[in-house]
Scaffold this motif. Structure first.
Motif, PDB file in Angstrom:
ATOM      1  N   MET A   1     -28.819 -42.160   9.082  1.00  0.00           N
ATOM      2  CA  MET A   1     -29.039 -41.484   8.523  1.00  0.00           C
ATOM      3  C   MET A   1     -30.647 -42.268   8.584  1.00  0.00           C
ATOM      4  N   GLY A   2     -31.581 -41.212   9.412  1.00  0.00           N
ATOM      5  CA  GLY A   2     -33.031 -41.906   9.948  1.00  0.00           C
ATOM      6  C   GLY A   2     -34.559 -40.436   9.944  1.00  0.00           C
ATOM      7  N   LEU A   3     -35.061 -40.888  10.132  1.00  0.00           N
ATOM      8  CA  LEU A   3     -36.744 -39.999  10.306  1.00  0.00           C
ATOM      9  C   LEU A   3     -36.040 -39.198  11.883  1.00  0.00           C
ATOM     10  N   ASP A   4     -36.506 -37.973  11.910  1.00  0.00           N
ATOM     11  CA  ASP A   4     -36.799 -37.657  12.620  1.00  0.00           C
ATOM     12  C   ASP A   4     -38.104 -36.397  12.430  1.00  0.00           C
ATOM     13  N   SER A   5     -39.503 -36.829  13.239  1.00  0.00           N
ATOM     14  CA  SER A   5     -40.280 -36.262  13.024  1.00  0.00           C
ATOM     15  C   SER A   5     -40.678 -34.362  14.403  1.00  0.00           C
ATOM     16  N   TYR A   6     -41.817 -34.086  13.790  1.00  0.00           N
ATOM     17  CA  TYR A   6     -41.884 -32.525  14.099  1.00  0.00           C
ATOM     18  C   TYR A   6     -43.455 -32.684  14.045  1.00  0.00           C
ATOM     19  N   PHE A   7     -43.822 -31.643  15.056  1.00  0.00           N
ATOM     20  CA  PHE A   7     -45.263 -31.328  14.566  1.00  0.00           C
ATOM     21  C   PHE A   7     -45.730 -29.969  15.295  1.00  0.00           C
ATOM     22  N   GLN A   8     -45.626 -29.078  14.219  1.00  0.00           N
ATOM     23  CA  GLN A   8     -45.976 -27.794  14.059  1.00  0.00           C
ATOM     24  C   GLN A   8     -47.012 -26.997  13.930  1.00  0.00           C
ATOM     25  N   VAL A   9     -47.192 -26.486  14.844  1.00  0.00           N
ATOM     26  CA  VAL A   9     -48.460 -24.998  14.433  1.00  0.00           C
ATOM     27  C   VAL A   9     -47.648 -23.631  13.559  1.00  0.00           C
ATOM     28  N   ASN A  10     -48.058 -23.191  12.550  1.00  0.00           N
ATOM     29  CA  ASN A  10     -47.702 -21.873  12.217  1.00  0.00           C
ATOM     30  C   ASN A  10     -46.536 -21.804  12.324  1.00  0.00           C
TER      31      ASN A  10
END
Length: 119
Positions: A1-10
């Protein structure tokens, strides 16, 4: 298991022409940076190191003010290591990859995107 990262606007993935050519490490549920998502587990040690521990990707949600120092810190790091092409921060990162990470964070700051971590 690890980390996924996401940038989002609205609630939507970020988009910007500057992201078209970047290539970061992706995960099973994240992209390679072009869609604002990437394998955060790979880059967290580097980001923690260059920000003096001020920024971690292991946070469920962050606003732009929480991570805005990252592109500046990456720029400084690259300036301080002008002749080096490979770096070791638990994972081996090359100069182009670090430059791509900087672009992604610059776009996210410009768009005032939220950063989400999932693990």
């Amino acid at each position: 298991m690890g980390l996924d990262s996401y940038f989002q606007v609205n609630g939507e993935p970020i988009t910007d022409d500057r992201l078209k050519e970047i290539s970061l490490c992706g995960g099973m549920l994240s992209g390679n940076g072009c869609d604002g998502s990437f394998r955060g587990k790979v880059y967290d040690p580097f980001i923690g190191e260059i920000t003096g521990g001020n920024v971690s990707l292991y946070v469920k949600e962050q606003d732009v003010g929480d991570y805005s120092e990252v592109p500046v810190a990456i720029g400084k790091f690259l300036e301080e290591n002008p002749d080096k092409e490979q770096f070791e921060f638990n994972y081996q990162l090359d100069r182009k990859e670090i430059q791509d990470l900087k672009i992604l964070f610059e776009v996210a700051v410009d768009l005032k995107a939220k950063l989400f971590g999932w693990w």
